[in-house]
Scaffold this active site. Structure first.
Site, short mmCIF file in Angstrom:
data_model
loop_
_atom_site.label_atom_id
_atom_site.label_comp_id
_atom_site.label_asym_id
_atom_site.label_seq_id
_atom_site.Cartn_x
_atom_site.Cartn_y
_atom_site.Cartn_z
CD GLN A 106 -2.78 -0.96 2.38
OE1 GLN A 106 -3.38 0.02 2.72
NE2 GLN A 106 -2.84 -2.20 3.13
CE LYS A 107 0.59 4.03 3.97
NZ LYS A 107 0.54 4.22 5.34
CG ASN A 108 5.55 0.94 -4.68
OD1 ASN A 108 5.03 1.19 -5.50
ND2 ASN A 108 6.73 0.63 -4.17
#
Ligand SMILES: [Zn+2]
Lengths: 320, 433
Positions: A106-108
């Site tokens: 999700q944090k890419n």
């Protein structure tokens, strides 16, 4: 050294490739990572196919392997999109694959940039809003997703009547404190050009919406910021004056009833309104004292600073 | 005249001692320096220069780099940094993209120099007291011009047909202005025969990324964010475009007071994810949803809904303490270690750290996110990671909260000692006057 895993070096399909090992220098490397054997091998093959500029199905699979282990690799994504276009691969299939990757990492950032490239080439945003809703089920404030959503709105002209405003409102109904949703609302309403800030109807609707949200939860900063943004940026026939919000702020913070303030943000706004007129400076100071000592002591130093900026309060600028 | 009867219900200054465990931090970082990082860092392999920078910069702030390494070891670290130098100028983000002898005109696009890799390489060389003698300065400055887009923003790498790749956000603008400053100082015009980048255009990018609530975002209309706000302000600082004392605006910043208000609003006593979850599906103000307004929302704004009741039940009815105050990165989010740096350093750049409540922030960092094994976690109770462990130290240093740490330069993000070393290098003195 790779006998055990050997996903590539033992495979017939890869027999023609001579892997390129990583060169970490002869001395003591910095930030050396205990890589998995799989990763070391896959990276060696990646360098080799990149060196050959290979555009093939097997290279595409190899990029997927790398992405699953290191989604932040900045050229593997570029390489992957070049292969996709060079081999005329199915772009809808790429989006389907990308969905699983986005839900997992999700944090890419790279994932969203890649999605942007593919959806742009597809020239269609069918299914995108639904997928974004799925992403929001995991994290309603995911910055990458909101940024991508802004691009989508602009690229596919989703400004009005395409479900965007409705989507924002439904998110705010679930969590009226979601500042990302408030920001997206601002973008939808005012992002199309300066003339939006002169549209009286539009501005009135936004003021009403923010006021209603404040009545639900007076201590929620997002709609207060929204209103203050409107006061700053509206102009022409739609211009709003700071003073016109005195009555509204007083509903939540009255100096006549200093024990019953229900919103520190109302008190802040009131202080700003009072500070506009020199004759009200003493009252502005009262409001700032209330903030410093009772209603927002976390920012005590800041409220004192604001007080020092008041005209006619003795310590103008000297105290700061 | 001052306010009427105002009860001073929340004395912020509480007699409270928090312990900075320096030996543990040193131990944590020496382990990072001298042994392999665990496999979880494989997913950040492409940012190895950043991980290396955190390690060296942390040990330097702790004044523990030289005492724990030999000159030979430090020479090897310098060699490794130069190993990442790119043949066409700049540095790679990691050795993993290096195609070595196989590199040619057709495939070189997969093995580019990287803006972040280059900035961190320069920071490391300064910390290691290298003379920058092996830096291909001219090629680096030439490459830097190619990473700037026509709109003024910088990307991360140069891709196919000269296309600038990577986000448009101010992180790259910040580091690009940093690279420029390392090699050119504040000189204008040609340096080493290379024209300057278009700094004014980058400054304009920062200006138009200011949001309606006073913060700065990655691009116009995106949500204000502590990390982007720092990068934008520090880019202006590198470019010499922060407002001067007494001025409320500059070419890069339209209203300093508005930005200051946004920055101090990032202080929060909402420290745990659990606290925030209470807001989900619950529109009421309760002490559970509004820790920052703990003194008055408890009984007042509360409406008798099911969700309101759920989040109100089992909550203490007394006031939340202000002993622990963190910073969040966006409005209505919880505190996170790294924002003590991003927001604290932003305030420092504007010379306004004193407007925050630095002491409660020290308590937050040392009591809540400092980890028993050394380092800092992201939020209370999290295990340490390199990113938060370094930024925790950097935050304590930039706000002057820990005597055992060297002072840090709020713009460059390395110790002022390392900046002093750089300033004395003969080539820099000669070139930049
Ligand atoms: Zn963080």
């Amino acid at each position: 050294m790779l006998e055990k895993m050997a996903k590539y070096s033992n495979a017939e399909e890869w027999a023609d490739i001579v892997p390129i090992p990583q060169d970490d220098g002869p001395g003591q490397p910095l930030a050396a990572i205990a890589y998995s054997d799989d990763y070391v091998e896959a990276m060696s093959y990646l360098r080799a196919v990149m060196a050959n500029n290979e555009m093939s199905e097997r290279a595409l699979h190899l990029t997927e392997d790398i992405i699953r282990m290191n989604p932040a690799h900045y050229t593997v994504w570029l390489y992957r999109s070049r292969i996709l276009f060079a081999t005329s691969s199915s772009l809808p299939a790429e989006i389907t694959w990308l969905n699983t990757i986005a839900l997992k990492y999700q944090k890419n950032y790279q994932i969203w940039h890649h999605r942007h490239t593919i959806v742009d080439a597809l020239n269609s945003c069918t299914g995108e809003q639904d997928f974004l809703s799925q992403m929001f089920e995991l994290d309603m404030k995911n910055y990458h997703v909101w940024s991508y959503r802004q691009w989508l709105v602009k690229r596919f002209d989703l400004w009005e009547g395409k479900g965007e405003l409705e989507a924002v409102e439904s998110i705010l109904e679930r969590d009226v404190r979601n500042n990302s949703a408030w920001n997206h609302r601002w973008y939808l309403v005012f992002g199309r050009g300066e003339s939006c800030f002169e549209d009286k109807e539009r501005v009135r609707r936004e003021v009403d919406y923010a006021k209603e949200a404040i009545h639900l939860a007076p201590q929620n900063q997002s709609p207060w910021n929204y209103i203050r943004g409107l006061i700053r940026q509206t102009k022409g026939p739609a211009a709003l004056s700071l003073a016109s919000f005195k009555q509204f702020a007083s509903e939540f913070a009255s100096l006549d009833d200093p024990d019953n303030v229900t919103s520190s943000h109302a008190l802040d706004l009131l202080a700003e309104i009072l500070a506009e007129r020199e004759g009200d400076a003493a009252d502005a100071a009262k409001a700032l004292d209330l903030l410093a000592k009772k209603y927002d002591p976390i920012r005590e130093n800041y409220w004192k600073y604001r007080k020092s900026l008041l005209v006619g309060q003795g310590g103008v600028k000297a105290a700061a | 005249m001052s306010a009427g009867r105002v009860e001073d219900v929340h004395p912020i200054v509480v007699e409270h001692k928090s312990h900075f465990n320096k030996p543990r931090h040193v131990k944590y970082w020496l382990r990072c320096l001298k042994t392999y990082l665990p496999q979880q860092y494989q997913s950040t392999d492409s940012n190895r220069t950043m991980l290396a920078f955190f390690t060296l910069a942390a040990l330097d702030l702790l004044d523990s780099l030289k005492p724990n390494t030999t000159p030979e070891e430090r020479e090897q670290y310098i060699d490794w940094v130069y190993l990442c130098q790119h043949p066409d100028g700049g540095f790679r983000g990691f050795p993993g993209s290096d195609l070595g002898e196989h590199r040619n005109e057709e495939n070189k696009v997969w093995d580019p120099a990287n803006v972040a890799g280059t900035y961190f390489a320069f920071c490391m060389l300064a910390i290691l007291e290298d003379d920058f003698g092996r830096v291909n300065k001219k090629a680096c400055l030439t490459w830097l011009r190619r990473v700037q887009r026509p709109d003024g923003s910088f990307g991360e790498t140069v891709g196919e047909e000269g296309k600038v790749e990577g986000g448009m956000d101010p992180r790259f603008g910040y580091m690009a202005m940093g690279i420029r400053w390392f090699l050119r100082g504040r000189a204008t015009g040609d340096v080493m025969g290379v024209p300057d980048v278009d700094a004014d255009k980058l400054v304009e990018c920062v200006r138009i990324s200011q949001t309606y609530d006073g913060g700065i975002s990655e691009a116009p209309f995106h949500e204000a964010h502590g990390g982007f706000t720092y990068c934008a302000l520090a880019a202006l600082s590198f470019a010499g475009h922060l407002p001067k004392p007494g001025e409320n605006s500059s070419a890069g910043l339209s209203d300093v007071n508005h930005t200051i208000a946004w920055l101090v609003s990032r202080q929060t006593a909402t420290l745990e994810e659990e606290d925030l979850l209470d807001t989900y599906g619950d529109e009421t103000d309760t002490i559970a949803t509004c820790h920052d307004a703990h003194s008055f929302v408890a009984m007042k704004g509360f409406r008798d809904t099911k969700n309101g009741k759920d989040s109100f039940d089992d909550r203490p009815t007394s006031n939340y303490h202000l002993q622990w105050v963190g910073f969040n990165g966006r409005c209505n989010k919880i505190a996170d270690t790294c924002y003590s740096w991003w927001v604290g350093a932003s305030l420092s750049l504007l010379d306004k750290v004193s407007l925050a409540s630095p002491d409660p922030n020290r308590h937050y960092l040392l009591d809540k996110t400092q980890h028993i094994v050394g380092g800092f976690g992201k939020v209370a109770g999290n295990p340490p990671d390199l990113y938060h462990s370094f930024l925790g130290l950097a935050a304590l240093s930039v706000m002057g909260l820990e005597k055992e740490l060297k002072p840090i330069d709020a713009t460059v993000c390395i110790s002022t000692d390392a900046c002093t070393h750089l300033a004395k290098l003969p080539w820099r003195v000669e070139n930049l006057g």
